[in-house]
Scaffold this active site. Structure first.
Site, mmCIF file in Angstrom:
data_model
loop_
_atom_site.group_PDB
_atom_site.id
_atom_site.type_symbol
_atom_site.label_atom_id
_atom_site.label_comp_id
_atom_site.label_asym_id
_atom_site.label_seq_id
_atom_site.Cartn_x
_atom_site.Cartn_y
_atom_site.Cartn_z
ATOM 1 N N LYS A 1 0.834 -1.005 0.084
ATOM 2 C CA LYS A 1 -0.102 0.058 0.114
ATOM 3 C C LYS A 1 1.024 1.302 -0.041
ATOM 4 C CE LYS A 1 -3.753 1.993 2.323
ATOM 5 N NZ LYS A 1 -4.986 1.737 3.442
ATOM 6 N N LYS B 1 3.064 7.400 3.286
ATOM 7 C CA LYS B 1 4.122 8.235 3.653
ATOM 8 C C LYS B 1 4.935 7.269 4.355
ATOM 9 C CE LYS B 1 2.019 12.841 3.178
ATOM 10 N NZ LYS B 1 1.350 13.832 4.276
#
Ligand code: MSP
Length: 675
Positions: A302, A305
């Site tokens: 996925k 950040k």
């Protein structure tokens, strides 16, 4: 002849979600927007009257907090960010007709007008709301979706909020929506998504929706009570009609209901249950289709950040050009499904399909016309039996590609077009124009004409996907513009058109040279036979395994499987190890490699095994060439997601194997992660 358009000019209204401006754009955002662009270009080329809308979602707590963090007022903050989105969309060649911002005064006035209408229809009442709020979702989250205090989707801490609020009587619309979905099963696509929504409404009904906030003020003032601001989704969804001048604007009359709202699968509920109820309440027709596409992961993981793997579309375009990026996104993965973004695969597709197949065809055809027809498209002589395929397949490709585009099967449309490119390349091989020239055969002109004409048709079909490349080819072919899809048919290329051969379309890229490697390539996975198993003093999780690794000799590795295996359960088995891991000392015991085992969601651990393959043999994945590095760092392995499906082990969509058999996993069930 294939006719696309009826006599009246059909209209086509396509939208993308409007994007939150708290963050920088990534490939997920680029994806939906390019999809909209491809559809808009396709329909324009068919002669339809198109309105393509995209824009930014600028209100809400999430944006307000991002502004605070940046030390700016929300409006200064959004005004700085929005031009970056527009710039990116220019780079991506997004041909939107309108870019809406929810801070546009007209939009805000429309939202207020809409709320007043819904209120006048008796669908708004005041109450209090208590619940868990996820700022990432900008939504109250049902208890089922909160796990350990975190939102299930975003893995972010939820906040408990209690506030006075106005509610929208959504519950009233459950029955009407179910009827609508029955009447028009195409209203939510793919069909699995329709089922998802239908069954959720059947299971839970619709709950009234809290549509105002008082705890912050960055939003559209609520027209009924100025102490409240409008809930960001109630504001944002209205963009699809405010951009058209609802309720009486000419554009609204012309384009509503939308043909397609393109969205990602995460925002389906908002665009169906909520948006459809809002429209029902306002007495406006529902959009014809809401299409939810899949999500991109990066190298199997996925994007996030914290993992530092968020892919910046600008960087990809700088490296590979916008058309390689656009092509890859829509060729690689069926639109409704999830997909994995990998630069290695992008480079492979660029080299094989854009450079070799398309690029070579263009270069060869133009060189042949240059050489044997003095730079002019010749007039075809009689078509022979050999020429039939390139002609009928052109029409067949147009027909099938347009059917696929109707169904948003972008990858299938591209597959068809590329199969035709293959036909044209093969036609050159079969007809050998250079021999025809030597023989002074009149058939040469027919072959050259057919090749030029097939290029013209290919160019029209690829233009919505890779517009820059299509324009370039059209120019080289001597056309003033790319041919339109409307009335695209064989035989319209004019003899005597003067071609002007240009530079090659796509230079091949050497992935290794530019430092892009498939992470899996670096692994050296081998079969090893367990000769002996010993305890490690005072280590409750560890064993020392003595292994026979065939040609690589005998080795010792320290493995943390003691809690899951007895020594007798390991001895004699053929397991899979990473043979090129940096040697380490674990609890004082030297370890030369690592055993692979999978752990499933229930915490069951099982080793990876083979039965018949000899020790020392390679474990690999078809299509990935092994280029093991020496002394691989464990952090490199952690980046690679190996997953169990059934009792096989998969990397992306291919299984681990040896030359004799598939690798299998003991004990661990579906969805286990290898570590
Ligand atoms: N502002 C709302 C939409 C309001 S529409 C009235 C929103 N914005 S968003 O910026 O968070 O997301 C916009 C779109 O990007 C969504 O369709 C979402 O599915 C998509 N994507 C975000 N991450 C994605 C991937 N990793 N892959 C593919 N698309 C993804 O939601």
């Amino acid at each position: 002849m294939i006719k696309f358009a009826k006599s009246a000019k059909p209209v086509f209204y396509v939208t993308t979600p409007i994007y939150y401006v708290n963050d920088v754009p990534h490939i997920g955002h680029a994806y939906t927007t390019i999809a909209g662009d491809i559809l808009a270009r396709w329909h324009r080329s068919l002669g339809h009257s198109v309105f393509f809308l995209t824009g930014t979602d600028e209100h809400g707590l999430k944006v307000q907090r991002a502004a605070e963090k940046a030390g700016k007022s929300p409006s200064a903050f959004v005004n700085e960010i929005v031009p970056k989105w527009k710039e990116l969309f220019d780079t991506l060649k997004i041909s939107y007709d309108h870019f809406i911002r929810t801070t546009d005064p007209l939009h805000q006035r429309t939202v207020q007008k809409f709320i007043k209408l819904v209120d006048a229809n008796g669908d708004i009442y005041k109450g209090t709301y208590k619940g868990n709020y996820c700022v990432e979702c900008e939504n109250y989250i049902p208890d089922d979706d909160v796990v350990d205090g975190m939102c299930k989707i975003h893995q972010r801490q939820v906040e408990f909020l209690e506030e006075d609020t106005y509610f929208f009587k959504m519950s009233k619309y459950a029955g009407e929506l179910l009827d609508k979905y029955k009447e028009n099963p195409g209203s939510i696509k793919p069909s699995s998504r329709l089922e998802e929504i239908r069954s959720r409404i059947l299971r839970e009904g619709l709950r009234d929706l809290s549509i105002t906030r008082t705890t912050f003020n960055w939003g559209v003032p609520f027209p009924i009570d100025k102490k409240h601001v409008t809930y960001v989704w109630f504001d944002a969804l209205a963009n699809y009609i405010s951009a058209l001048g609802w309720p009486s604007g000419a554009k609204y009359k012309k384009f509503w209901p939308a043909n397609i709202h393109l969205i990602g699968k995460d925002i389906l509920w908002f665009h169906t249950a909520i948006w459809h109820s809002m429209l029902q309440s306002a007495g406006a027709p529902l959009p014809k289709t809401v299409y939810a596409h899949g999500w991109w992961t990066v190298d199997g993981q996925k994007m996030s950040k914290s993992l530092g793997n968020v892919v910046d579309p600008k960087k990809i375009v700088e490296r590979y050009g916008v058309d390689s990026f656009r092509y890859f996104l829509f060729r690689e993965v069926p639109f409704g499904e999830d997909g994995d973004f990998s630069e290695v695969t992008l480079i492979q597709r660029r080299n094989a399909e854009l450079a070799d197949e398309l690029g070579n065809l263009v270069a060869r055809v133009l060189t042949l016309i240059e050489k044997f027809s003095n730079n002019k498209i010749p007039k075809a002589a009689k078509q022979k039996k050999d020429d039939v395929e390139i002609i009928w397949k052109a029409e067949d490709t147009i027909r099938h590609a347009s059917e696929h585009m109707q169904n948003l099967e972008f990858h299938k449309a591209l597959e068809k077009i590329w199969s035709y490119i293959g036909t044209a390349n093969k036609y050159i091989e079969d007809e050998k124009p250079w021999d025809l020239a030597k023989q002074n055969s009149p058939h040469l002109n027919t072959v050259l004409y057919n090749l030029g004409e097939s290029l013209r048709i290919i160019t029209a079909l690829i233009a919505p996907f890779i517009p820059g490349t299509a324009e370039n080819i059209a120019k080289q072919l001597g056309l003033t513009s790319v041919s339109a899809l409307k009335k695209l048919e064989w035989g319209k290329l004019k003899p005597n058109t003067v071609i002007s051969k240009g530079d090659i379309l796509f230079e091949k890229i050497d992935a290794e040279k530019i430092g892009v490697v498939e992470p899996f390539e670096k692994l050296d996975l081998r079969v090893a036979e367990v000769m002996n198993v010993e305890e490690v003093p005072e280590a409750e999780k560890l064993y020392k395994l003595k292994l026979n690794v065939g040609k690589l000799g005998f080795r010792q590795i320290v493995a943390g499987v003691k809690q899951h295996y007895k020594p007798t359960e390991l001895k004699g088995k053929r397991i899979v190890i990473i043979a090129n891991l940096k040697p380490a000392k674990i609890r004082g015991a030297p370890s030369q490699g690592m055993l692979l085992a999978a752990e499933d969601k229930a915490g069951k651990v099982g080793i990876l095994r083979v039965d018949e393959t000899e020790p020392g043999k390679d474990v690999f994945i078809v299509g990935i060439e092994k280029k093991p590095v020496q002394n691989l760092d464990i952090s490199e392995f952690i980046k690679i997601t190996l997953e169990t499906r059934g009792n096989s082990v998969y990397y992306k969509d291919k299984f681990l194997q040896t030359y004799k058999e598939k690798v299998h996993v003991e004990r661990a069930g579906e969805g286990g992660r290898v570590r």
